[in-house]
Design a protein around this motif. Structure first.
Motif, mmCIF file in Angstrom:
data_model
loop_
_atom_site.group_PDB
_atom_site.id
_atom_site.type_symbol
_atom_site.label_atom_id
_atom_site.label_comp_id
_atom_site.label_asym_id
_atom_site.label_seq_id
_atom_site.Cartn_x
_atom_site.Cartn_y
_atom_site.Cartn_z
ATOM 1 N N GLU A 192 29.339 32.204 35.995
ATOM 2 C CA GLU A 192 30.481 32.333 36.894
ATOM 3 C C GLU A 192 31.398 31.132 36.724
ATOM 4 O O GLU A 192 30.993 30.094 36.231
ATOM 5 C CB GLU A 192 29.972 32.350 38.335
ATOM 6 C CG GLU A 192 29.339 33.638 38.734
ATOM 7 C CD GLU A 192 28.624 33.447 40.044
ATOM 8 O OE1 GLU A 192 29.308 33.071 41.009
ATOM 9 O OE2 GLU A 192 27.410 33.630 40.088
ATOM 10 N N MET A 193 32.596 31.305 37.221
ATOM 11 C CA MET A 193 33.613 30.271 37.052
ATOM 12 C C MET A 193 33.135 28.891 37.509
ATOM 13 O O MET A 193 33.272 27.907 36.789
ATOM 14 C CB MET A 193 34.854 30.683 37.824
ATOM 15 C CG MET A 193 35.978 29.700 37.720
ATOM 16 S SD MET A 193 37.509 30.439 38.259
ATOM 17 C CE MET A 193 37.130 30.806 39.945
ATOM 18 N N ASP A 194 32.566 28.815 38.716
ATOM 19 C CA ASP A 194 32.185 27.507 39.263
ATOM 20 C C ASP A 194 31.051 26.858 38.474
ATOM 21 O O ASP A 194 30.926 25.643 38.430
ATOM 22 C CB ASP A 194 31.754 27.641 40.729
ATOM 23 C CG ASP A 194 32.899 28.152 41.578
ATOM 24 O OD1 ASP A 194 34.060 27.919 41.180
ATOM 25 O OD2 ASP A 194 32.634 28.791 42.613
ATOM 26 N N GLU A 195 30.224 27.718 37.861
ATOM 27 C CA GLU A 195 29.088 27.172 37.118
ATOM 28 C C GLU A 195 29.512 26.566 35.788
ATOM 29 O O GLU A 195 28.870 25.661 35.283
ATOM 30 C CB GLU A 195 28.070 28.295 36.822
ATOM 31 C CG GLU A 195 27.391 28.844 38.042
ATOM 32 C CD GLU A 195 26.529 30.053 37.706
ATOM 33 O OE1 GLU A 195 25.578 30.285 38.450
ATOM 34 O OE2 GLU A 195 26.819 30.759 36.721
ATOM 35 N N LEU A 252 39.912 29.351 34.930
ATOM 36 C CA LEU A 252 38.936 28.760 34.020
ATOM 37 C C LEU A 252 39.647 27.641 33.265
ATOM 38 O O LEU A 252 40.732 27.852 32.722
ATOM 39 C CB LEU A 252 38.415 29.832 33.058
ATOM 40 C CG LEU A 252 37.549 30.903 33.720
ATOM 41 C CD1 LEU A 252 37.429 32.120 32.830
ATOM 42 C CD2 LEU A 252 36.178 30.359 34.051
ATOM 43 N N GLU A 253 39.035 26.469 33.210
ATOM 44 C CA GLU A 253 39.736 25.303 32.657
ATOM 45 C C GLU A 253 39.611 25.252 31.140
ATOM 46 O O GLU A 253 39.139 24.285 30.553
ATOM 47 C CB GLU A 253 39.197 24.030 33.314
ATOM 48 C CG GLU A 253 39.545 23.995 34.789
ATOM 49 C CD GLU A 253 38.770 22.961 35.578
ATOM 50 O OE1 GLU A 253 37.930 22.264 34.980
ATOM 51 O OE2 GLU A 253 39.036 22.855 36.782
ATOM 52 N N PRO A 284 42.388 30.068 41.412
ATOM 53 C CA PRO A 284 41.362 29.351 40.649
ATOM 54 C C PRO A 284 41.337 29.887 39.216
ATOM 55 O O PRO A 284 41.367 31.103 39.014
ATOM 56 C CB PRO A 284 40.061 29.685 41.387
ATOM 57 C CG PRO A 284 40.360 30.881 42.210
ATOM 58 C CD PRO A 284 41.824 30.943 42.447
ATOM 59 N N LYS A 330 47.203 25.356 38.256
ATOM 60 C CA LYS A 330 46.773 24.098 38.870
ATOM 61 C C LYS A 330 47.897 23.086 38.943
ATOM 62 O O LYS A 330 47.920 22.235 39.827
ATOM 63 C CB LYS A 330 45.629 23.490 38.040
ATOM 64 C CG LYS A 330 44.317 24.192 38.262
ATOM 65 C CD LYS A 330 43.240 23.580 37.398
ATOM 66 C CE LYS A 330 43.575 23.791 35.925
ATOM 67 N NZ LYS A 330 42.605 23.215 35.009
ATOM 68 N N HIS A 342 35.437 35.128 35.012
ATOM 69 C CA HIS A 342 36.297 34.903 36.177
ATOM 70 C C HIS A 342 36.097 36.052 37.160
ATOM 71 O O HIS A 342 35.956 37.202 36.735
ATOM 72 C CB HIS A 342 37.752 34.825 35.713
ATOM 73 C CG HIS A 342 38.689 34.330 36.755
ATOM 74 N ND1 HIS A 342 39.193 35.140 37.732
ATOM 75 C CD2 HIS A 342 39.192 33.092 36.986
ATOM 76 C CE1 HIS A 342 39.973 34.416 38.520
ATOM 77 N NE2 HIS A 342 40.008 33.177 38.087
ATOM 78 N N LYS A 350 40.285 35.891 46.906
ATOM 79 C CA LYS A 350 40.135 34.456 46.654
ATOM 80 C C LYS A 350 40.310 34.162 45.176
ATOM 81 O O LYS A 350 40.896 33.158 44.808
ATOM 82 C CB LYS A 350 38.750 33.985 47.110
ATOM 83 C CG LYS A 350 38.724 33.590 48.564
ATOM 84 C CD LYS A 350 37.412 32.884 48.862
ATOM 85 C CE LYS A 350 37.215 32.739 50.352
ATOM 86 N NZ LYS A 350 35.785 32.708 50.684
ATOM 87 N N ASN A 390 32.936 25.793 34.728
ATOM 88 C CA ASN A 390 34.209 25.093 34.569
ATOM 89 C C ASN A 390 34.059 23.660 34.074
ATOM 90 O O ASN A 390 34.876 23.185 33.288
ATOM 91 C CB ASN A 390 34.991 25.127 35.879
ATOM 92 C CG ASN A 390 36.227 26.000 35.749
ATOM 93 O OD1 ASN A 390 36.592 26.371 34.625
ATOM 94 N ND2 ASN A 390 36.869 26.309 36.843
ATOM 95 N N HIS A 391 33.010 22.979 34.510
ATOM 96 C CA HIS A 391 32.856 21.597 34.075
ATOM 97 C C HIS A 391 32.418 21.475 32.627
ATOM 98 O O HIS A 391 32.447 20.406 32.051
ATOM 99 C CB HIS A 391 31.854 20.875 34.990
ATOM 100 C CG HIS A 391 30.479 21.448 34.892
ATOM 101 N ND1 HIS A 391 30.063 22.539 35.622
ATOM 102 C CD2 HIS A 391 29.436 21.105 34.116
ATOM 103 C CE1 HIS A 391 28.823 22.829 35.304
ATOM 104 N NE2 HIS A 391 28.409 21.978 34.394
#
Lengths: 489, 106
Positions: free
Chosen positions: A395-398, A436-437, A434, A423, A369, A284, A400-401
């Motif tokens: 982690e990435m989801d935590e 990292l932004e 996915p 993206k 990542h 993933k 990224n914002h």
């Protein structure tokens, strides 16, 4: 009466061991309980080892004190050899694990998987050579029962695939086999034919149990393990290492099925699913299917024409001193470690840098990542080794914002995991992965060896972005340069 | 012959494994691999059976079996001790920081 009690206990202990094994994995759900978990694991395995050893010792001991005509030469000899093998092997394992450098972790884990595979093969050979001793049937001229024979063939085949596959993975991670994917024409056909050979010989083997057929199954599986992993590029190793982890579990389960041994089945299922979940997470993280990884495809460097096109675009290259100035004026910094950090062992220098910045009241976070590095959790272990607080790694989801509000993002030896093309550009090979932004940070500092593309051979548009500064060089040296520049100011 | 109970145990264990491993924090995935590697070496029990117990049956024909068993015991022993030791080292690194933090907070 005593014998019955002992028998009862010896049947109960494996149940206890199975519970311990589940608890050992359960412990890893948080860092606080993890060490307790490891102790449960050790207890489980100690019980499992001690039960047959004690049984053997008691039998030998009883035969000594009760006068009889039994010649126990072989029994004592092999009991001694088993103890010797156990202590000698244990000593080697202890030594390796104690001395190994944490940066060599992925290859060590691969090497350990190969051992599980090889021992599964040896155990299958042992069962095949004397099935009556394992209570598969009573008299020695009977064939092995159908279902046990199937399970034995499967266990041996998976063990053999795990063995050679892990050896190749080890070689690629260690660097003595090229990390570049090896591709040739008819590769999939060859793999298919070898797999077919294994299946056909297994089917014949079930009906006609000859040593030659058993050897064919094992050697064809050795070949298949090699052929399957050879074409896979070094950067796909996180998936492969977890997949081999899973296989080592299925091999154990196969042996367990052959002998109707419940502990082996339980442990095999636990390890097998654990590896499968990890492979899935890794896949993933790369937006690829397991099939896609195994059948190969990525990892080929792009042609020169592509590269020369890039160089004409505007890249801002700066010195560590310039970078230090930018860092100094930041309030919040996110660090993005990648495989480059592991290669140059920059984690300790990074720790020093972060201490320095924390003293300046600058907030430091680490963005991890899932596929950074060469195995699941690789970056976390290296950061932990350098004593970087566990709470600082996200982690990435935590995280990224948070890039939008961060002043400086420092990318250390990573590339593809930050590529915004994943993206925005549907034509990109990594589109959909996915990432990292990083591009949303006010300034991006890229510490990188060269302007080359990452493993996927994909150009990173981030290099040419107006707010990106490239600091070229070895990750450790650059970070040390940054520290020096910061201290001088 | 084929025992349905073993299959049930297998499938249920897969579910247990699935739910337990899902709960493992991603930061500890590397120790997870090391510890699963160590516990999958539980096949050592069969290796010990082959190496030591089979030779109690007093048949000289079991020498080959015992030799296979001894090799397997050796290989899995490396794995067991190595795997647990490695996990221990890694986990020590993760919890060491916790202690440091606690001290700095005090």
């Amino acid at each position: 009466m005593l014998i019955d009690t002992l028998k009862y206990i010896s049947q109960l202990l494996p149940v206890l061991a199975s519970v311990f094994f589940i608890l050992s994995l359960r412990g890893l759900s948080s860092a606080a309980t993890s060490r307790k978990g490891n102790i449960f694991g050790m207890l489980g395995i100690s019980i499992s080892i001690l039960v047959p050893l004690c049984y053997c010792f008691c039998v030998l001991f009883l035969r000594q004190i009760i006068p009889n005509n039994i010649n126990d030469f072989y029994g004592s000899l092999f009991f001694g050899l088993t103890i010797a093998a156990l202590s000698f092997g244990g000593g080697i394992g202890y030594d390796i694990a104690k001395k190994i450098n944490m940066t060599a972790l992925p290859q060590l884990v691969a090497a350990f998987h190969s051992l599980v595979g090889l021992s599964a093969v040896f155990i299958a050979c042992a069962i095949f050579s004397a099935p009556n001793l394992f209570a598969l049937f009573n008299t020695s001229d009977q064939p092995i029962p159908l279902s046990n024979a199937i399970e034995m063939a499967i266990g041996a085949a998976i063990g053999a695939i795990t063995f050679t596959g892990s050896i190749v993975a080890f070689g690629k991670l260690q660097g003595f086999i090229s990390g570049k994917p090896l591709k040739y024409k008819g590769q999939h056909k060859l793999n298919f034919l070898v797999a077919l050979l294994i299946i056909i010989s297994s089917i014949i083997f079930v009906n006609k149990q000859t040593a030659i057929l058993f050897a064919i199954i094992i050697f064809a599986s050795f070949a298949l393990g090699y052929l399957l992993i050879m074409p896979i590029g070094g950067a796909d190793m996180p998936v492969i290492v977890s997949m081999l982890n899973s296989y080592s579990g299925w091999a154990a389960a196969g042996i367990g099925f052959t002998l109707d041994n419940n502990v082996l089945i339980i442990v095999g299922a636990l390890v097998g699913t654990s590896g499968a979940i990890l492979s899935n997470i890794m896949c993933k993280g790369m937006n690829r299917s397991l099939k896609n990884v195994i059948l190969g495809g990525m990892g080929v460097e792009t042609s020169l024409t592509n590269d020369s096109g890039n160089i004409q675009r505007n890249v801002k290259i700066c010195s560590p001193e310039d970078a230090a100035f930018i860092i100094k004026n930041a309030e919040s910094i996110i660090l993005i470690p990648g495989y480059g950090m592991a290669v140059s062992q920059a984690q300790h220098a990074i720790k020093e840098l972060s201490e320095l910045l924390k003293n300046e009241k600058i907030s430091i976070k680490y963005a991890i990542h899932p596929v950074a590095g060469r195995m699941p959790g690789h970056m976390n272990v290296l950061l932990a080794e350098a004593n970087i607080p566990y709470e600082d790694a996200f982690e990435m989801d935590e995280i990224n914002h948070e890039f939008g509000s961060c002043d400086v993002a420092i990318v250390i030896g990573a590339n593809d995991i930050t590529n915004p093309a994943a993206k925005t550009d549907p034509a990109s090979p990594i589109y959909g992965m996915p990432v990292l932004e990083v591009e949303r940070a006010k300034t991006v500092l890229f510490i990188k060896r060269s302007l080359g593309s990452g493993y996927a051979g994909v150009d990173n548009p981030l290099f040419y972005q107006g707010n990106t500064m490239m600091v070229l060089g070895d990750a450790k040296k650059v970070v040390e340069g940054l520290i020096k520049a910061l201290k001088e100011n | 012959m084929f025992a349905i109970e073993t299959l049930i145990i297998f499938i249920l264990s897969c579910f247990v494994g699935y739910y337990v491993v899902l709960k493992v924090t991603p930061a500890l995935h590397a120790p997870l691999m090391a510890v699963t590697n160590a516990i999958s070496s539980v096949i050592i029990v069969v290796a010990i059976d082959a190496a030591a117990i089979s030779s109690l049956r007093l048949e000289s024909s079991v020498v080959a079996t015992s030799c296979f068993g001894v090799v397997a015991v050796f290989l899995t022993a490396i794995n067991i001790v190595g795997g647990f030791m490695l996990t221990h080292r890694m986990l020590l690194m993760f919890s060491k920081k916790k202690k440091d933090n606690g001290e700095s907070k005090c």
